[in-house]
Design a protein around this motif. Structure first.
Motif, PDB file in Angstrom:
ATOM      1  N   MET A  57       0.819  -1.212   0.000  1.00 14.17           N
ATOM      2  CA  MET A  57       0.000   0.000   0.000  1.00 14.17           C
ATOM      3  C   MET A  57       0.856   1.266   0.000  1.00 14.17           C
ATOM      4  O   MET A  57       0.538   2.243  -0.670  1.00 14.17           O
ATOM      5  N   GLN A 102     -14.860  -3.810  -8.365  1.00 13.83           N
ATOM      6  CA  GLN A 102     -16.096  -3.072  -8.198  1.00 13.83           C
ATOM      7  C   GLN A 102     -16.298  -2.092  -9.361  1.00 13.83           C
ATOM      8  O   GLN A 102     -15.357  -1.805 -10.103  1.00 13.83           O
ATOM      9  N   THR A 106     -11.722   0.477  -5.647  1.00 13.07           N
ATOM     10  CA  THR A 106     -11.789   0.596  -4.189  1.00 13.07           C
ATOM     11  C   THR A 106     -10.690  -0.242  -3.554  1.00 13.07           C
ATOM     12  O   THR A 106     -10.263  -1.253  -4.120  1.00 13.07           O
ATOM     13  N   THR A 107     -10.268   0.172  -2.396  1.00 13.47           N
ATOM     14  CA  THR A 107      -9.331  -0.627  -1.610  1.00 13.47           C
ATOM     15  C   THR A 107     -10.089  -1.635  -0.748  1.00 13.47           C
ATOM     16  O   THR A 107      -9.490  -2.528  -0.171  1.00 13.47           O
ATOM     17  N   HIS A 108     -11.401  -1.470  -0.667  1.00 12.48           N
ATOM     18  CA  HIS A 108     -12.217  -2.195   0.295  1.00 12.48           C
ATOM     19  C   HIS A 108     -12.154  -3.704   0.100  1.00 12.48           C
ATOM     20  O   HIS A 108     -12.192  -4.467   1.066  1.00 12.48           O
ATOM     21  N   GLU A 109     -12.073  -4.143  -1.143  1.00 16.92           N
ATOM     22  CA  GLU A 109     -12.025  -5.574  -1.437  1.00 16.92           C
ATOM     23  C   GLU A 109     -10.595  -6.075  -1.578  1.00 16.92           C
ATOM     24  O   GLU A 109     -10.361  -7.237  -1.882  1.00 16.92           O
ATOM     25  N   ARG A 115      -4.922   2.049  -4.456  1.00 21.30           N
ATOM     26  CA  ARG A 115      -4.523   2.660  -3.181  1.00 21.30           C
ATOM     27  C   ARG A 115      -5.579   3.586  -2.586  1.00 21.30           C
ATOM     28  O   ARG A 115      -5.428   4.041  -1.460  1.00 21.30           O
ATOM     29  N   ILE A 116      -6.624   3.873  -3.349  1.00 23.31           N
ATOM     30  CA  ILE A 116      -7.682   4.749  -2.819  1.00 23.31           C
ATOM     31  C   ILE A 116      -8.953   4.452  -3.612  1.00 23.31           C
ATOM     32  O   ILE A 116      -8.874   4.085  -4.780  1.00 23.31           O
ATOM     33  N   ALA A 117     -10.081   4.601  -2.962  1.00 23.01           N
ATOM     34  CA  ALA A 117     -11.346   4.506  -3.690  1.00 23.01           C
ATOM     35  C   ALA A 117     -11.543   5.778  -4.501  1.00 23.01           C
ATOM     36  O   ALA A 117     -11.181   6.868  -4.058  1.00 23.01           O
ATOM     37  N   SER A 118     -12.098   5.637  -5.692  1.00 17.77           N
ATOM     38  CA  SER A 118     -12.459   6.824  -6.471  1.00 17.77           C
ATOM     39  C   SER A 118     -13.724   6.517  -7.240  1.00 17.77           C
ATOM     40  O   SER A 118     -14.026   5.367  -7.536  1.00 17.77           O
TER      41      SER A 118
ATOM     42  N   ILE B  73      -0.863   6.932   2.834  1.00 21.18           N
ATOM     43  CA  ILE B  73      -0.307   5.976   1.878  1.00 21.18           C
ATOM     44  C   ILE B  73       1.219   5.926   1.998  1.00 21.18           C
ATOM     45  O   ILE B  73       1.834   4.908   1.698  1.00 21.18           O
ATOM     46  N   GLN B  97     -15.542   8.556   1.077  1.00 24.90           N
ATOM     47  CA  GLN B  97     -14.849   7.821   0.003  1.00 24.90           C
ATOM     48  C   GLN B  97     -13.350   7.658   0.263  1.00 24.90           C
ATOM     49  O   GLN B  97     -12.801   6.570   0.159  1.00 24.90           O
ATOM     50  N   SER B  98     -12.684   8.780   0.555  1.00 31.50           N
ATOM     51  CA  SER B  98     -11.216   8.739   0.593  1.00 31.50           C
ATOM     52  C   SER B  98     -10.673   8.272   1.943  1.00 31.50           C
ATOM     53  O   SER B  98      -9.521   7.867   2.036  1.00 31.50           O
ATOM     54  N   TYR B 101     -14.227   4.560   3.553  1.00 31.79           N
ATOM     55  CA  TYR B 101     -14.353   3.436   2.610  1.00 31.79           C
ATOM     56  C   TYR B 101     -12.970   2.925   2.205  1.00 31.79           C
ATOM     57  O   TYR B 101     -12.770   1.731   1.984  1.00 31.79           O
ATOM     58  N   SER B 102     -12.004   3.833   2.138  1.00 32.18           N
ATOM     59  CA  SER B 102     -10.647   3.438   1.772  1.00 32.18           C
ATOM     60  C   SER B 102      -9.835   2.988   2.990  1.00 32.18           C
ATOM     61  O   SER B 102      -8.659   2.656   2.852  1.00 32.18           O
ATOM     62  N   ASP B 103     -10.454   3.005   4.164  1.00 31.20           N
ATOM     63  CA  ASP B 103      -9.832   2.548   5.413  1.00 31.20           C
ATOM     64  C   ASP B 103      -8.469   3.209   5.642  1.00 31.20           C
ATOM     65  O   ASP B 103      -7.462   2.531   5.857  1.00 31.20           O
ATOM     66  N   LYS B 104      -8.460   4.514   5.615  1.00 35.91           N
ATOM     67  CA  LYS B 104      -7.207   5.258   5.813  1.00 35.91           C
ATOM     68  C   LYS B 104      -7.068   5.702   7.274  1.00 35.91           C
ATOM     69  O   LYS B 104      -8.046   6.077   7.922  1.00 35.91           O
TER      70      LYS B 104
END
Lengths: 281, 326
Positions: A57, A102, A106-109, A115-118, B73, B97-98, B101-104
């Protein structure tokens, strides 16, 4: 990694075939912008960026890429799989239940390479600036790359970030804007004019380059120039002049293919054309 | 009943400033961002100590949240600072979102929460932030009660991996907790044991609950007071154990009665041991200008209102049990 233009074009054709297949497979997704940006992502991942498919990551010692306009996920997923981040067979799961691919990245899965959801637009430049600042603090001299849609520039956060980066000399950052002039409701000129983007970015303090976005040789030249301009106190932005749907005749140049999947006959037509294009190389 | 006294008063935001400096000393990965409110967030000591680890974003909160996500990151532990209103509602989508959801590993630190920002009025107050943040999957929500606890919480969240919302306030408040306390995320703090009613309070309302407990004791009512400094994850065990003893509940918070601590407790009780509950919270309205004390009184957030609520809860308990055994 290669500078062989024909090899890069060959990979780009494979990626384009993946894109139309993926979108057809789930009858959902965004083929137009994906096809238009294929050459840029192929250039980055197969010729320009130092990166490691043994994904971590933090990407220490690596160049990083952030896709801000996440709806063109098909091209991102295809390029990552061709780069060895995960098996190509997983592309079949795109936008389907229980998939790591997805609709938007997303990083969720836990998909390697993300590296980031967008998806919600306008956030990627800020994230990239943060990652670039972290690299500076860590003494890591690699570069952070981003890609944005031109319609995305209608989001205010982009300009917050655009103001921050030059003021703080974030000069290990190369942003790119896919200037295809199209968004979901029509042309950018119809929906909300973007004006003179070159002048706007320059006025914010960025070093601005322009390039043909669907010409592999031009892209490699521009990216080499952009890299040379890093480390000189300014962030760099490349305005990529692309054509939505590039590589598939009936999708080219129309906002109608921004978010529409091809039917069976259209898929066959697109694949035939892309095979033919491949044959030229 | 344990008596709580104080010799000093300070704002909880100063506890954040002191905690941030300490967290920065302990871990060189800690960085801070601020959207043009350095003085309000008490960040200057951190900036003096670690100038290269501080980022002034200007009045651009969305960019600040995105940058914080990006900094993680590279292994950084970013603390963002602005008013609670601009830390949550203004940038909800960016956080969603950032960060979430991105678990930062971002620590969203929010000052001037609730009504007690005072004279600036409703545009700068926020009474919905706990609800907004606790709805985000994976988000930890913390609302400490005084200077010492806010300092301890700030140090603790730097050592915890994951997104955190840390909420504190502007006015000076009595310092009644220990300076060397251990802050355990998700672990409620028993302020005073009792048998007649459970008072679950958070943030500035903990001190009001203590005062209410003394008034109730004078009237022969033995209230149990629990400081719920971590609203999410809620300490289910502590809440249920207390209610099992007392049989009725008051929740007290400087927040809208909808979506805050009270609803978290109610949800837990409804699916376990239903009990009469009274809310001490703002009754689904915006705030207004006034001194903190005036606002706390007008909107029903002071010790007197907690006392009334406790008596109502006890009365309902008696009625409920009476009906249940008829």
């Amino acid at each position: 990694m290669t500078n062989d233009i024909n090899e890069l074009k060959r990979i780009a054709s494979q990626v384009r075939r993946d894109i139309v297949r993926m979108v057809h497979g789930c009858q959902s997704g965004h083929p137009g912008g994906s096809l238009g940006c294929t050459d840029y992502l192929v250039a980055l991942y197969f010729s320009v960026m130092k990166h490691n498919p043994d994904f971590s990551m933090d990407g220490k010692g690596e160049d990083l890429f952030f896709l801000s306009n996440g709806h063109i996920s098909p091209v991102f997923y295809s390029v990552l799989s061709h780069s060895g981040y995960f098996d190509k067979s997983e592309l079949k799961t795109f936008r389907k239940l229980d998939s790591r691919l997805q609709g938007h990245p997303t990083t969720h899965e836990g998909l390697p390479g993300i590296r980031i959801a967008s998806g919600s637009l306008g956030q990627g430049l800020s994230v990239a600036i943060g990652a670039a600042l972290a690299k500076k603090l860590n003494g890591d001299d690699r570069i952070v790359y981003t890609l944005h849609g031109d319609g995305e520039l209608q989001e205010g956060q982009i300009w917050e970030a655009a103001m921050f980066a030059p003021h703080n000399k974030v000069d290990n950052l190369i942003a790119a804007v896919d200037v295809n002039g199209q968004q979901i409701d029509g042309s950018t000129n119809q929906v909300l004019s973007l004006g003179n983007l070159h002048a706007k970015w320059e006025a914010f303090g960025w070093d601005v380059l322009e390039s043909k976005g669907n010409d592999m040789e031009a892209l490699l030249t521009t990216l080499a120039e952009a890299k040379q301009r890093t480390g000189k106190g300014k962030p760099v932005v490349i305005l990529l002049h692309t054509e939505m749907g590039y590589g598939v005749d009936f999708m080219m140049g129309s906002h109608k293919w921004h978010g529409v999947a091809p039917n069976d006959a259209q898929l066959e037509q697109a694949l035939a054309q892309l095979e033919e294009t491949l044959g030229d190389y | 009943m344990k008596k709580y006294t104080y010799t000093d008063k300070k704002d909880t935001r100063s506890g954040f400033g002191a905690g941030l400096l300490e967290a920065g000393k302990r871990n060189d990965q800690v960085v801070a961002l601020c959207a043009d409110l350095i003085g309000s967030l008490k960040m200057q000591d951190f900036i003096n100590a670690f100038p290269e680890r501080f980022f002034q974003t200007g009045i651009a909160e969305a960019n600040m949240m995105g940058m914080a996500a990006g900094l993680t990151i590279g292994g950084k532990i970013p603390f963002t600072g602005t008013f609670a209103n601009f830390s949550t509602g203004r940038v909800y989508d960016q956080i969603r979102q950032s960060i979430a959801y991105s678990d930062k590993n971002v620590k969203i630190c929010a000052s001037h929460a609730g009504l007690t920002l005072g004279e600036d009025g409703a545009t700068h107050q926020i009474l919905e932030d706990i609800g907004l943040m606790k709805m985000l999957p994976g988000m930890t929500v913390i609302n400490p009660c005084d200077y010492n606890q806010t300092k301890a919480a700030t140090i603790a969240i730097a050592e915890y991996h994951g997104p955190v919302y840390l909420r504190f306030g502007r006015p000076v408040m009595p310092i009644f907790t220990d300076a060397d306390q251990k802050f355990e995320i998700g672990k409620a703090w028993m302020v005073n044991e009792g048998t007649d009613v459970s008072i679950f309070a958070t943030g500035h309302l903990v001190w009001e609950a203590i005062k209410a407990g003394e008034i109730l004791a004078d009237e022969g009512i033995n209230a149990e007071i629990v400081n719920i400094h971590t609203i999410k994850p809620l300490d289910n065990e502590a809440v249920l154990a207390s209610v099992a003893k007392t049989g009725c509940v008051v929740t007290a918070e400087e927040h809208n009665r909808l979506g805050g601590l009270g609803d978290s407790v109610a949800q837990l009780l409804a699916t376990n041991v239903p009990a009469p509950q009274e809310y001490v919270a703002v009754n689904d309205s915006f705030g207004e200008s006034g001194t903190p004390e005036q606002l706390m009184a007008k909107y029903g957030l002071d010790a007197a209102h907690i006392v009334s609520a406790a008596k109502r809860a006890i009365e309902r308990k008696k009625t409920l049990y009476k009906e249940a055994f008829v």
